[in-house]
Design an enzyme around this catalytic site. Structure first.
Site, PDB file in Angstrom:
ATOM      1  N   GLY A 146       8.805  -5.888  -4.620  1.00  0.00           N
ATOM      2  CA  GLY A 146       7.623  -5.444  -3.522  1.00  0.00           C
ATOM      3  C   GLY A 146       6.821  -4.473  -4.218  1.00  0.00           C
ATOM      4  O   GLY A 146       5.770  -4.103  -3.614  1.00  0.00           O
ATOM      5  N   GLU A 164     -10.957  19.182  -1.430  1.00  0.00           N
ATOM      6  CA  GLU A 164     -11.419  17.894  -1.971  1.00  0.00           C
ATOM      7  C   GLU A 164     -12.747  18.532  -2.916  1.00  0.00           C
ATOM      8  O   GLU A 164     -13.494  19.370  -2.526  1.00  0.00           O
ATOM      9  CB  GLU A 164     -12.301  17.089  -0.908  1.00  0.00           C
ATOM     10  N   HIS A 170     -13.374 -10.679  25.839  1.00  0.00           N
ATOM     11  CA  HIS A 170     -13.474  -9.379  26.689  1.00  0.00           C
ATOM     12  C   HIS A 170     -12.266  -8.998  27.233  1.00  0.00           C
ATOM     13  O   HIS A 170     -11.818 -10.108  27.675  1.00  0.00           O
ATOM     14  CB  HIS A 170     -14.871  -9.571  27.395  1.00  0.00           C
TER      15      HIS A 170
HETATM   16  C1  LIG Z   1       1.151   5.786  -0.333  1.00  0.00           C
HETATM   17  C2  LIG Z   1       0.262   4.690  -0.757  1.00  0.00           C
HETATM   18  C3  LIG Z   1      -0.115   4.106   0.306  1.00  0.00           C
HETATM   19  C4  LIG Z   1      -0.744   2.943   0.056  1.00  0.00           C
HETATM   20  N1  LIG Z   1      -1.354   2.193   1.387  1.00  0.00           N
HETATM   21  C5  LIG Z   1      -2.006   1.078   1.081  1.00  0.00           C
HETATM   22  C6  LIG Z   1      -2.467   0.216   1.922  1.00  0.00           C
HETATM   23  O1  LIG Z   1      -2.276   0.424   3.159  1.00  0.00           O
HETATM   24  N2  LIG Z   1      -3.204  -0.857   1.750  1.00  0.00           N
HETATM   25  C7  LIG Z   1      -3.489  -1.348   0.641  1.00  0.00           C
HETATM   26  O2  LIG Z   1      -4.046  -2.389   0.292  1.00  0.00           O
HETATM   27  N3  LIG Z   1      -3.086  -0.705  -0.556  1.00  0.00           N
HETATM   28  C8  LIG Z   1      -2.320   0.518  -0.193  1.00  0.00           C
HETATM   29  N4  LIG Z   1      -1.857   1.109  -1.453  1.00  0.00           N
HETATM   30  C9  LIG Z   1      -2.011   0.546  -2.710  1.00  0.00           C
HETATM   31  C10 LIG Z   1      -1.062  -0.581  -3.135  1.00  0.00           C
HETATM   32  O3  LIG Z   1       0.119   0.021  -2.956  1.00  0.00           O
HETATM   33  C11 LIG Z   1      -1.285  -1.099  -4.443  1.00  0.00           C
HETATM   34  O4  LIG Z   1      -2.775  -1.404  -4.603  1.00  0.00           O
HETATM   35  C12 LIG Z   1      -0.514  -2.162  -4.767  1.00  0.00           C
HETATM   36  O5  LIG Z   1       0.711  -2.210  -4.653  1.00  0.00           O
HETATM   37  C13 LIG Z   1      -0.710  -2.738  -6.184  1.00  0.00           C
HETATM   38  O6  LIG Z   1      -0.135  -3.758  -6.535  1.00  0.00           O
HETATM   39  P1  LIG Z   1       0.247  -4.504  -7.995  1.00  0.00           P
HETATM   40  O7  LIG Z   1       1.198  -5.645  -7.724  1.00  0.00           O
HETATM   41  O8  LIG Z   1      -0.770  -4.198  -8.916  1.00  0.00           O
HETATM   42  O9  LIG Z   1       1.242  -3.298  -8.370  1.00  0.00           O
HETATM   43  P2  LIG Z   1       2.790  -2.489  -7.789  1.00  0.00           P
HETATM   44  O10 LIG Z   1       2.685  -2.522  -6.480  1.00  0.00           O
HETATM   45  O11 LIG Z   1       2.418  -0.912  -8.326  1.00  0.00           O
HETATM   46  O12 LIG Z   1       3.844  -3.098  -8.572  1.00  0.00           O
HETATM   47  C14 LIG Z   1       4.163  -2.934  -9.825  1.00  0.00           C
HETATM   48  C15 LIG Z   1       5.381  -3.338 -10.153  1.00  0.00           C
HETATM   49  O13 LIG Z   1       5.514  -3.473 -11.589  1.00  0.00           O
HETATM   50  C16 LIG Z   1       6.673  -2.689 -11.917  1.00  0.00           C
HETATM   51  N5  LIG Z   1       6.585  -2.421 -13.263  1.00  0.00           N
HETATM   52  C17 LIG Z   1       5.742  -1.831 -14.208  1.00  0.00           C
HETATM   53  N6  LIG Z   1       5.796  -1.722 -15.260  1.00  0.00           N
HETATM   54  C18 LIG Z   1       6.762  -2.621 -15.878  1.00  0.00           C
HETATM   55  C19 LIG Z   1       7.562  -3.177 -16.696  1.00  0.00           C
HETATM   56  N7  LIG Z   1       7.188  -2.908 -18.093  1.00  0.00           N
HETATM   57  N8  LIG Z   1       8.631  -3.917 -16.771  1.00  0.00           N
HETATM   58  C20 LIG Z   1       9.258  -4.361 -15.586  1.00  0.00           C
HETATM   59  N9  LIG Z   1       8.458  -3.721 -14.378  1.00  0.00           N
HETATM   60  C21 LIG Z   1       7.368  -3.016 -14.360  1.00  0.00           C
HETATM   61  C22 LIG Z   1       6.971  -1.328 -11.242  1.00  0.00           C
HETATM   62  O14 LIG Z   1       8.218  -1.049 -11.168  1.00  0.00           O
HETATM   63  C23 LIG Z   1       6.355  -1.858  -9.886  1.00  0.00           C
HETATM   64  O15 LIG Z   1       7.263  -2.411  -8.926  1.00  0.00           O
HETATM   65  C24 LIG Z   1      -0.850   2.415  -1.410  1.00  0.00           C
HETATM   66  C25 LIG Z   1      -0.624   2.884  -2.356  1.00  0.00           C
HETATM   67  C26 LIG Z   1       0.109   4.103  -2.215  1.00  0.00           C
HETATM   68  C27 LIG Z   1       0.835   4.999  -3.182  1.00  0.00           C
END
Ligand SMILES: Cc1cc2nc3c(=O)[nH]c(=O)nc-3n(C[C@H](O)[C@H](O)[C@H](O)COP(=O)(O)OP(=O)(O)OC[C@H]3O[C@@H](n4cnc5c(N)ncnc54)[C@H](O)[C@@H]3O)c2cc1C
Length: 463
Positions: free
Chosen positions: A41, A201, A442
């Site tokens: 996830g 900010e 509505h």
């Molecule tokens: C506090 C917070 C709140 C957020 N709220 C929202 C929201 O409400 N709505 C929204 O749209 N976005 C939100 N985001 C942003 C959102 O979480 C990210 O945009 C999203 O998770 C990106 O998805 P991704 O699949 O690119 O990467 P990630 O979700 O970062 O997943 C990448 C995964 O790759 C794994 N990984 C990395 N390198 C390696 C490797 N070399 N080998 C094996 N595994 C690896 C990591 O462990 C990670 O689990 C939020 C972020 C934060 C921090």
């Protein structure tokens, strides 16, 4: 295929990676997904979207009880905070949803390779002691917190977003460094639960990237809720002693410094792509100046067979953008035509009220040509008014010549839900007239979108 272990190997199981893996498997491709975390996830489910929304949702109830909202509706309550239970329901949501992805992997026959992946060649990745060769490799390694130079994150007094989700008690004074989405959401959580919150900010307004009017109005509304803002201000130092932090602040333009104290400091100045440890050079890949992996329209990197999606590539760092790219990249690998319209990616801030937008800001739209703008205040929306939610407005921006909708911005209690219709309308190339002549149920908050669309031609009914 004979000497390949997989048709598709995805690195990272966040919303970009796990969705790509599931779609690839659904399309009949032999798929593996490498994830180094204990659970699937990614950031989103483990330490991002989901746990933050669990805390925002619960703290909103507390705030409504504590700050007179419920009393307005004839419900007299004096809330008592049980923070352990609040954290418990957050952890439970994360556990159920991350477990759900594990179930979906099994259901779709996606193999989860547990461990950290590093390239050894353009088509080969090392995971622990296993060398895995794949016809296609999708990099979906996401992003991580940008540190503030010279400020050590100890996850006790100085925390990042992950630490801010898990504070064991409500801080007396919390300083949030950075007035972006994550800082405002997590600052809101702890303000609602009783902390005195100050947001510092560097820019002269919060929420960079959002429509100017929306930024100003959001600032006003959050201030009214008790959040203090120090805009055009930079943090030049943080020292921690005896469990308390002292921050040195200076005007961004230079000038006299001041200090403020805090029990908790949240550093939320942005996120950076995760590429360290991937050994991209062994695959023949490099990052751009911002540390991102460049891709073409089809999510191909410069190396044949290697693709990339999500926070690790240019574009907004949002889970739904990553998910859509995950679907599209899998479809492209399978020889189909996966497309993401990057001009129509909604953004939502889950404060109260919520703040949402899709498409161009009024400022950006005006740079491209003549525009018309229709606005409608939530105060004049019957449902918002009945629900005691008077703050906010909807704004529809159109091309003055063609009437085509270029952007929609909302501040409303359910703006995050409302913005979906605007995104869909824009995806279908709608005009303001199309929205204005669509029958809306509505009484709903969404009627404000219809009225703002009617206001583009000067004909709203309820103002
Ligand atoms: C506090 C917070 C709140 C957020 N709220 C929202 C929201 O409400 N709505 C929204 O749209 N976005 C939100 N985001 C942003 C959102 O979480 C990210 O945009 C999203 O998770 C990106 O998805 P991704 O699949 O690119 O990467 P990630 O979700 O970062 O997943 C990448 C995964 O790759 C794994 N990984 C990395 N390198 C390696 C490797 N070399 N080998 C094996 N595994 C690896 C990591 O462990 C990670 O689990 C939020 C972020 C934060 C921090």
């Amino acid at each position: 295929m004979a000497d390949y272990d997989f048709d598709v190997l995805v690195i990272g199981a966040g919303p970009g990676g796990y969705v790509a893996a599931i779609r690839a498997a659904q399309l009949g491709l032999k798929t593996g997904c490498v994830e180094s975390r204990e659970t699937l996830g990614g950031t989103c489910l483990n330490v991002g979207c989901i746990p933050s929304k669990a805390m925002l949702h619960a703290s909103e109830f507390y705030d409504h009880a504590a700050n007179g909202m419920m009393a307005k509706m004839g419900i007299k309550v004096t809330p008592e905070l049980d923070l352990d239970t609040m954290h418990g329901q957050r952890k439970d949501a994360v556990k159920q949803l991350t477990g759900g992805i594990e179930f979906l992997f099994k259901k779709n026959k996606v193999e989860w390779l547990k461990g950290h992946a590093a390239f050894t060649a353009a088509d080969t990745v090392q995971v622990g002691d296993r060398s895995v060769r794949a016809k296609n490799i999708v990099i979906a390694t996401g992003s991580s917190v940008v540190p503030l130079p010279g400020v050590e994150i100890d996850q006790k007094v100085v925390v990042d977003s992950t630490g801010a989700l898990e504070l064991p008690k409500v801080p007396g004074q919390m300083v949030v460094i950075g007035g972006g989405v994550i800082g405002l959401e997590l600052g809101s959580v702890w303000r609602r639960l009783g902390a005195k919150v100050t947001v510092v900010e560097f820019l002269d307004q919060i929420l960079p990237g959002f429509d100017g009017e929306v930024r100003k109005e959001s600032n006003k509304i959050l201030k009214k809720q008790g959040i203090e803002f120090k805009l055009s201000t930079k943090v030049t130092g943080v020292t921690v002693k005896d469990g308390k932090a002292t921050l040195t602040l200076e005007p961004a333009a230079g000038g006299t410094a001041e200090t403020i104290e805090a029990d908790t400091v949240l550093v939320s100045i942005g996120r950076k792509p995760n590429t360290a440890g991937l050994a991209l050079d062994r695959a023949g890949l490099a990052t751009n100046q911002r540390g991102q992996i460049e891709i073409d329209h089809d999510f191909r990197t410069s190396v044949p067979g290697i693709w990339a999606v999500g926070d690790v590539v240019p574009g907004p760092m949002l889970a739904h953008k990553a998910e859509d790219e995950g679907i599209a990249v899998a479809e492209n690998i399978a020889g189909q035509h996966g497309i993401v319209n990057h001009d129509v990616i909604p953004s939502v801030v889950y404060t109260w009220p919520e703040i949402a937008g899709v498409g161009l800001t009024e400022e950006a739209a005006k740079e491209r040509g003549e525009v018309k703008v229709g606005k409608f205040p939530m105060l004049a929306n019957s449902r918002a008014k009945t629900n005691h939610e008077p703050d906010g407005f909807v704004k529809v921006i159109t091309d003055a010549k063609t009437d085509r909708v270029l952007g929609v911005w909302c501040i409303a209690s359910v703006a995050g839900t409302m913005i979906a219709q605007a995104a869909q309308a824009m995806e279908f190339g709608a005009t303001s007239e199309d929205i204005a002549y669509t029958c809306h149920a509505h009484p709903t908050h969404s009627e404000a979108i219809k009225e703002a669309a009617m206001a583009v031609t000067g004909k709203p009914i309820h103002i």
